[in-house]
Enzyme design. Structure first.
Site, PDB file in Angstrom:
ATOM      1  N   ALA A 188       8.399  -9.607  -2.152  1.00 23.23           N
ATOM      2  CA  ALA A 188       8.240 -10.734  -2.128  1.00 23.23           C
ATOM      3  C   ALA A 188       6.837 -11.167  -2.555  1.00 23.23           C
ATOM      4  CB  ALA A 188       8.577 -11.532  -1.057  1.00 23.23           C
ATOM      5  N   PHE A 241       0.962  -1.098   0.036  1.00 25.40           N
ATOM      6  CA  PHE A 241       0.059   0.051   0.045  1.00 25.40           C
ATOM      7  C   PHE A 241       0.807   1.258  -0.119  1.00 25.40           C
ATOM      8  CE2 PHE A 241      -2.158   2.761   3.281  1.00 25.40           C
ATOM      9  CZ  PHE A 241      -2.733   3.502   2.428  1.00 25.40           C
ATOM     10  N   ILE A 242       1.935   1.587   1.030  1.00 26.66           N
ATOM     11  CA  ILE A 242       2.454   2.575   1.238  1.00 26.66           C
ATOM     12  C   ILE A 242       3.654   2.791   0.305  1.00 26.66           C
ATOM     13  CG2 ILE A 242       3.335   4.395   2.658  1.00 26.66           C
ATOM     14  CD1 ILE A 242       2.013   3.147   4.996  1.00 26.66           C
ATOM     15  N   THR A 301       6.216   2.451  12.720  1.00 20.88           N
ATOM     16  CA  THR A 301       4.779   2.981  13.077  1.00 20.88           C
ATOM     17  C   THR A 301       4.738   3.611  14.483  1.00 20.88           C
ATOM     18  OG1 THR A 301       2.801   2.139  13.555  1.00 20.88           O
ATOM     19  CG2 THR A 301       4.648   0.739  14.000  1.00 20.88           C
ATOM     20  N   ASP A 302       3.643   4.225  14.591  1.00 15.92           N
ATOM     21  CA  ASP A 302       3.413   4.909  15.921  1.00 15.92           C
ATOM     22  C   ASP A 302       3.154   3.718  17.025  1.00 15.92           C
ATOM     23  OD1 ASP A 302       0.700   4.225  15.010  1.00 15.92           O
ATOM     24  OD2 ASP A 302      -0.114   6.233  15.466  1.00 15.92           O
ATOM     25  N   GLU A 303       2.582   2.519  16.552  1.00 15.75           N
ATOM     26  CA  GLU A 303       2.214   1.351  17.502  1.00 15.75           C
ATOM     27  C   GLU A 303       3.466   0.991  18.302  1.00 15.75           C
ATOM     28  OE1 GLU A 303      -0.334  -1.506  16.076  1.00 15.75           O
ATOM     29  OE2 GLU A 303      -1.262  -0.382  14.378  1.00 15.75           O
TER      30      GLU A 303
HETATM   31  P1  NAD Z   1       1.421  -3.569   3.012  1.00 15.12           P
HETATM   32  O1  NAD Z   1       1.268  -4.932   3.994  1.00 15.12           O
HETATM   33  O2  NAD Z   1       0.338  -3.057   2.392  1.00 15.12           O
HETATM   34  O3  NAD Z   1       2.582  -4.058   2.094  1.00 15.12           O
HETATM   35  C1  NAD Z   1       3.958  -4.768   2.363  1.00 15.12           C
HETATM   36  C2  NAD Z   1       4.647  -5.180   1.547  1.00 15.12           C
HETATM   37  O4  NAD Z   1       5.833  -5.807   1.661  1.00 15.12           O
HETATM   38  C3  NAD Z   1       3.802  -6.073   0.472  1.00 15.12           C
HETATM   39  O5  NAD Z   1       4.095  -5.681  -0.911  1.00 15.12           O
HETATM   40  C4  NAD Z   1       4.308  -7.341   0.599  1.00 15.12           C
HETATM   41  O6  NAD Z   1       4.409  -8.148  -0.470  1.00 15.12           O
HETATM   42  C5  NAD Z   1       6.127  -6.849   0.935  1.00 15.12           C
HETATM   43  N1  NAD Z   1       6.768  -7.826   1.829  1.00 15.12           N
HETATM   44  C6  NAD Z   1       6.323  -8.703   2.956  1.00 15.12           C
HETATM   45  N2  NAD Z   1       7.275  -9.414   3.287  1.00 15.12           N
HETATM   46  C7  NAD Z   1       8.223  -9.269   2.368  1.00 15.12           C
HETATM   47  C8  NAD Z   1       9.857  -9.936   2.341  1.00 15.12           C
HETATM   48  N3  NAD Z   1      10.144 -10.714   3.075  1.00 15.12           N
HETATM   49  N4  NAD Z   1      10.528  -9.450   1.704  1.00 15.12           N
HETATM   50  C9  NAD Z   1       9.978  -8.545   0.589  1.00 15.12           C
HETATM   51  N5  NAD Z   1       8.772  -7.969   0.624  1.00 15.12           N
HETATM   52  C10 NAD Z   1       7.974  -8.288   1.387  1.00 15.12           C
HETATM   53  O7  NAD Z   1       1.966  -2.598   4.298  1.00 15.12           O
HETATM   54  P2  NAD Z   1       1.919  -1.037   4.231  1.00 15.12           P
HETATM   55  O8  NAD Z   1       0.661  -0.933   4.973  1.00 15.12           O
HETATM   56  O9  NAD Z   1       2.285  -0.332   2.843  1.00 15.12           O
HETATM   57  O10 NAD Z   1       2.944  -0.753   5.208  1.00 15.12           O
HETATM   58  C11 NAD Z   1       4.322  -0.471   4.701  1.00 15.12           C
HETATM   59  C12 NAD Z   1       5.231  -0.201   5.968  1.00 15.12           C
HETATM   60  O11 NAD Z   1       4.693   1.010   6.483  1.00 15.12           O
HETATM   61  C13 NAD Z   1       5.299  -1.130   7.172  1.00 15.12           C
HETATM   62  O12 NAD Z   1       6.608  -1.412   7.576  1.00 15.12           O
HETATM   63  C14 NAD Z   1       4.493  -0.854   8.054  1.00 15.12           C
HETATM   64  O13 NAD Z   1       4.663  -1.056   9.417  1.00 15.12           O
HETATM   65  C15 NAD Z   1       4.499   0.571   7.867  1.00 15.12           C
HETATM   66  N6  NAD Z   1       3.353   1.433   8.438  1.00 15.12           N
HETATM   67  C16 NAD Z   1       2.218   1.199   7.866  1.00 15.12           C
HETATM   68  C17 NAD Z   1       0.990   2.267   8.453  1.00 15.12           C
HETATM   69  C18 NAD Z   1      -0.295   1.921   7.809  1.00 15.12           C
HETATM   70  O14 NAD Z   1      -1.047   2.558   8.140  1.00 15.12           O
HETATM   71  N7  NAD Z   1      -0.663   1.335   6.936  1.00 15.12           N
HETATM   72  C19 NAD Z   1       1.283   3.106   9.108  1.00 15.12           C
HETATM   73  C20 NAD Z   1       2.626   3.453   9.571  1.00 15.12           C
HETATM   74  C21 NAD Z   1       3.637   2.482   9.368  1.00 15.12           C
HETATM   75  O1  DAU Z   2      -0.977   3.334  13.555  1.00 17.67           O
HETATM   76  C1  DAU Z   2      -0.356   2.689  12.402  1.00 17.67           C
HETATM   77  C2  DAU Z   2      -0.714   1.105  11.988  1.00 17.67           C
HETATM   78  O2  DAU Z   2      -2.115   1.486  11.548  1.00 17.67           O
HETATM   79  C3  DAU Z   2       0.293   0.652  11.104  1.00 17.67           C
HETATM   80  O3  DAU Z   2       1.363   0.316  11.871  1.00 17.67           O
HETATM   81  C4  DAU Z   2      -0.463  -0.886  10.538  1.00 17.67           C
HETATM   82  O4  DAU Z   2       0.174  -1.435   9.859  1.00 17.67           O
HETATM   83  C5  DAU Z   2      -1.850  -0.559  10.041  1.00 17.67           C
HETATM   84  O5  DAU Z   2      -2.376  -1.963   9.780  1.00 17.67           O
HETATM   85  C6  DAU Z   2      -2.598   0.266  11.041  1.00 17.67           C
HETATM   86  O6  DAU Z   2      -2.879  -0.545  12.284  1.00 17.67           O
HETATM   87  P1  DAU Z   2      -4.581  -0.604  12.843  1.00 17.67           P
HETATM   88  O7  DAU Z   2      -4.718  -2.025  13.579  1.00 17.67           O
HETATM   89  O8  DAU Z   2      -4.829   0.857  13.672  1.00 17.67           O
HETATM   90  O9  DAU Z   2      -5.291  -0.591  11.421  1.00 17.67           O
HETATM   91  P2  DAU Z   2      -6.554  -1.422  11.102  1.00 17.67           P
HETATM   92  O10 DAU Z   2      -7.370  -0.971   9.805  1.00 17.67           O
HETATM   93  O11 DAU Z   2      -6.729  -2.957  11.211  1.00 17.67           O
HETATM   94  O12 DAU Z   2      -7.708  -1.015  12.376  1.00 17.67           O
HETATM   95  C7  DAU Z   2      -7.918   0.303  12.532  1.00 17.67           C
HETATM   96  C8  DAU Z   2      -9.110   0.128  13.827  1.00 17.67           C
HETATM   97  O13 DAU Z   2     -10.133  -0.121  13.456  1.00 17.67           O
HETATM   98  C9  DAU Z   2      -8.302  -0.502  14.836  1.00 17.67           C
HETATM   99  O14 DAU Z   2      -8.735   0.075  16.262  1.00 17.67           O
HETATM  100  C10 DAU Z   2      -9.283  -1.927  14.729  1.00 17.67           C
HETATM  101  C11 DAU Z   2     -10.445  -1.365  14.338  1.00 17.67           C
HETATM  102  N1  DAU Z   2     -11.204  -2.318  13.206  1.00 17.67           N
HETATM  103  C12 DAU Z   2     -10.411  -2.703  12.231  1.00 17.67           C
HETATM  104  C13 DAU Z   2     -11.183  -3.840  11.513  1.00 17.67           C
HETATM  105  C14 DAU Z   2     -10.138  -4.200  10.316  1.00 17.67           C
HETATM  106  C15 DAU Z   2     -12.346  -2.723  13.295  1.00 17.67           C
HETATM  107  O15 DAU Z   2     -13.211  -2.200  14.340  1.00 17.67           O
HETATM  108  N2  DAU Z   2     -13.106  -3.536  12.546  1.00 17.67           N
HETATM  109  C16 DAU Z   2     -12.415  -4.153  11.415  1.00 17.67           C
HETATM  110  O16 DAU Z   2     -12.965  -4.884  10.928  1.00 17.67           O
END
Ligand code: NAD
Ligand code: DAU
Length: 373
Positions: free
Chosen positions: A34, A11-12, A133-135
């Site tokens: 991957a 995604f990102i 991540t902020d987590e």
């Molecule tokens: P995502 O799950 O959408 O994408 C992850 C990507 O990494 C995929 O394309 C997957 O194929 C690839 N991948 C997984 N394992 C791999 C491996 N062993 N080798 C090579 N590629 C591999 O994740 P995202 O939401 O795009 O998040 C990207 C980064 O940002 C992560 O490190 C996540 O922790 C961080 N992040 C995400 C969020 C969010 O809200 N989604 C917020 C803060 C930080």
């Molecule tokens: O804060 C950054 C993080 O945000 C990233 O590091 C993670 O990769 C990313 O997945 C995201 O984590 P969350 O757990 O916050 O995201 P998610 O979309 O899974 O859930 C958002 C909120 O909604 C969380 O409080 C759980 C809740 N939720 C989620 C799903 C999927 C529901 O209530 N119902 C649902 O079906």
């Protein structure tokens, strides 16, 4: 800068590749991914064939491959997105999270150290940017101040713990070996190319299919939402001006309770169907196509174990030092996102296959039993 972008089909990562290419159309961009269930080459389709862009299907744990890519492309920057990213999956099956997020990050660091610090050419000017991540900071009470870069780490899920471990490894490689690193810790992103297991795209697609909208627990958990392009802007600023060894929090000052977000998406889709009669033909099972309000699909389900109650990012450091400011209001970003999913069925339809259905099916969180209190 000649970039190796890990996880660029996620995604990102994919949004970042598009953002970077727009800014530097002649730049070098090598994506290593991957292609796990979350990786999708279709998200990079617009870049296929572009000069300077290359996609490599491979694992970040393959150190020899990473060193080869760095050497062949004389790559001097790694932007490390690759990770297992879904908290619920980390609760079901943490192994993959440790393998990719901890061991994979370490393998990348080893490759970077070997090529950039100890290769035949001697020291090469470089940067390793780690996306975190902020987590890692844990959870906040309602009145607590937002997470700052000096907030102590207190990860609560296997996912968050694996990301915290990777942050520490990055820090250690800078401190011990002198690898030039930066880290960013960002809040929840939303926008195009978001895999529909995460709250916002899941809710949009469930409305379009007339399926329940699962609210974990009481739905009052708070997240700080940022449009993905604004995250990409922050990363670009850090690559260009960030100080070696520093961490930067990125966020949007945009806290929302989950239930409110879900209600807002319901409202936007009801309005979209009311304004465009062709949508009911395209999505005949959608609640508004059946004459129902989308909100009628809201279903309270069991809470996520260990569910963090509130996240909020204090982005004063990156704002003050690097001039960062998000460009999208939430109203604009969420509308853009809903429109993108309405217009890009070709992107999401192939994702909803057997494995996806199985995941949705087996999730304990989808079992009824949540409460409004
Ligand atoms: P995502 O799950 O959408 O994408 C992850 C990507 O990494 C995929 O394309 C997957 O194929 C690839 N991948 C997984 N394992 C791999 C491996 N062993 N080798 C090579 N590629 C591999 O994740 P995202 O939401 O795009 O998040 C990207 C980064 O940002 C992560 O490190 C996540 O922790 C961080 N992040 C995400 C969020 C969010 O809200 N989604 C917020 C803060 C930080
Ligand atoms: O804060 C950054 C993080 O945000 C990233 O590091 C993670 O990769 C990313 O997945 C995201 O984590 P969350 O757990 O916050 O995201 P998610 O979309 O899974 O859930 C958002 C909120 O909604 C969380 O409080 C759980 C809740 N939720 C989620 C799903 C999927 C529901 O209530 N119902 C649902 O079906």
């Amino acid at each position: 800068m000649r970039l190796l972008v890990t996880g660029g089909a996620g995604f990102i990562g994919a949004n970042f590749c598009h953002y970077w290419h727009q800014r530097f159309p002649d730049g070098t961009l090598v994506v290593l991914d991957a292609l796990t269930y979350a990786g999708n080459r279709a998200s990079l389709q617009a870049l296929e064939g572009v000069k300077g862009f290359r996609f490599v299907h491979g694992d970040i744990n393959d150190r020899a491959l990473v060193e080869k890519l760095l050497r062949e492309g004389r790559l001097n920057v790694i932007v490390h997105f690759a990770a297992e990213s879904h908290v619920d999956r980390s609760i079901h099956d943490p192994d993959a999270f440790l393998r990719t997020n901890i061991l994979g990050t370490h393998s990348l660091l080893q490759a970077a150290r070997s090529y950039w610090l100890e290769g035949p050419q001697g020291l090469i000017s470089h940067r390793f940017h780690h996306i975190s991540t902020d987590e890692v900071y844990g959870t906040l009470g309602p009145q607590d101040p937002a997470f700052r870069e000096d907030t102590p780490y207190a990860p609560n899920s296997p996912y968050a713990a694996s990301k915290a471990a990777s942050d520490h490894l990055v820090r250690a490689y800078q401190h011990t070996y002198g690898l030039s690193t930066t880290t960013s810790n960002c809040s929840n992103n939303y926008g195009p190319f978001h895999f529909p297991e995460k709250l916002i795209p899941l809710v949009i697609l469930n409305i379009l299919h007339g399926r329940p909208l699962p609210i974990y627990g009481d739905g009052q958990q708070i997240r700080d939402w940022l449009f993905v392009e604004d995250h990409c802007q922050g990363i670009a600023l850090i690559l260009e001006q960030g100080k070696e060894g520093e961490s930067y929090n990125i966020g949007g000052h945009n806290e929302w309770a989950n239930l409110e977000i879900v209600r807002l998406i319901c409202q936007l889709l009801d309005e979209a169907f009311a304004a465009d009669a062709t949508l009911a033909k395209q999505f005949p099972h959608a609640a508004p196509a059946q004459g129902k309000r989308s909100e009628s699909l809201i279903t309270y389900v069991q809470d996520r174990p260990g569910h963090d109650r509130r996240y909020a990012i204090d982005a004063v450091k990156i704002g003050g030092e690097l001039g960062y400011a998000p460009q999208h209001s939430f109203a604009a970003g969420i509308r853009k996102t809903v429109d993108w999913y309405l217009q890009n069925r070709d992107w999401w339809q192939p994702l909803l296959g057997e494995a996806y259905a199985e995941w949705i099916q087996k999730q304990y969180v989808r079992e009824p039993g949540g409460s409004r209190n």
